[in-house]
Design an enzyme around this catalytic site. Sequence first.
Site, mmCIF file in Angstrom:
data_model
loop_
_atom_site.group_PDB
_atom_site.id
_atom_site.type_symbol
_atom_site.label_atom_id
_atom_site.label_comp_id
_atom_site.label_asym_id
_atom_site.label_seq_id
_atom_site.Cartn_x
_atom_site.Cartn_y
_atom_site.Cartn_z
ATOM 1 N N SER A 15 66.621 22.113 34.374
ATOM 2 C CA SER A 15 66.888 21.745 32.741
ATOM 3 C C SER A 15 67.635 22.673 32.015
ATOM 4 O O SER A 15 67.896 22.521 31.051
ATOM 5 C CB SER A 15 65.312 21.672 32.345
ATOM 6 O OG SER A 15 64.834 23.142 32.365
ATOM 7 N N LYS A 44 63.801 28.106 28.363
ATOM 8 C CA LYS A 44 64.943 27.395 27.473
ATOM 9 C C LYS A 44 65.370 28.159 26.669
ATOM 10 O O LYS A 44 65.584 29.490 26.512
ATOM 11 C CB LYS A 44 63.850 26.365 26.798
ATOM 12 C CG LYS A 44 62.738 25.530 27.345
ATOM 13 C CD LYS A 44 63.567 24.477 28.163
ATOM 14 C CE LYS A 44 62.400 23.637 28.889
ATOM 15 N NZ LYS A 44 63.205 22.729 29.959
#
Length: 209
Positions: free
Chosen positions: A71, A114
Site C-alpha cells: 500500500s 500511511k
Amino acid sequence: MEILDLNDAQDTENKTADEKKNADNNSSKAQQPVSWQRELLSWILTFAIAIGAALLLKNFVIINATVPTGSMENTIMPEDDLLGFRLSYAVSEPQRGDIVIFKFPDDESQKFIKRIIGLPGERVVIRDAKIYINDSEQPLDESYLKEEWVVANDGFEFNVPEGCYLVLGDNRNDSRDARYWINTYVTKDEIIGKAEFIYYPFDHIKSLR
C-alpha cells in the site's frame, strides 16, 4: 627474660614464616569463592541492564516494523523492515507528508502505516486524481505516488476534525486507507510514531524523512 640460642631463633623464624604462608593461603582460598560470586553477579547485572534498556527502547522510543503489503509502494516495499521513532510528536505536531505508524481506527489491534495528507481543521478534496487543500486551486504535489492514480480518485471531500489527521497510501490504486474506512480519521493518540528509516533489505536502505 627467656633467652633463645641461635638455633631456637631460626626455628622460631621458620615457624613464623610457615604460619604466615599458611594464613595467606587460607585467606586466598577464602577469597576465591567471594570473587567468583562477585563476577557472576556482575555478569547477571550487566545482562539485566542490557535487557531492561532494550525493552525501554522497544516500548517507549523505537518502533521496529515489517511492512506486509504494497500500500506504500514505491516508497516502502512489501516485507521492508523499518525503524520508527515513538517520541517524534512528543514536543511537535505531525506534518503533512510524514509517514506514520498508527493504530487502525476501525480496529486498534491492527497497526497501519500511511502518509499524512490532511491536517486538523483542513478541508481536503479529491478531484480527478488530484488533492486540493482548503479550496486551493493548486493541487498537492505528490511525486511519491507509485503510478497514475485511477482507483477511487474522484468525488471525495474530507473535513478533518481538530486533533485528527487524514492519511492515504502512496499506492493509491491498492491502498486500504481513509477513503474506505468507517472511522475516517486517525487521532493523534492513535499515532504510535513516525517512520524514519528502512534498514532491510540492504538494497532498500534509505531515510523516510
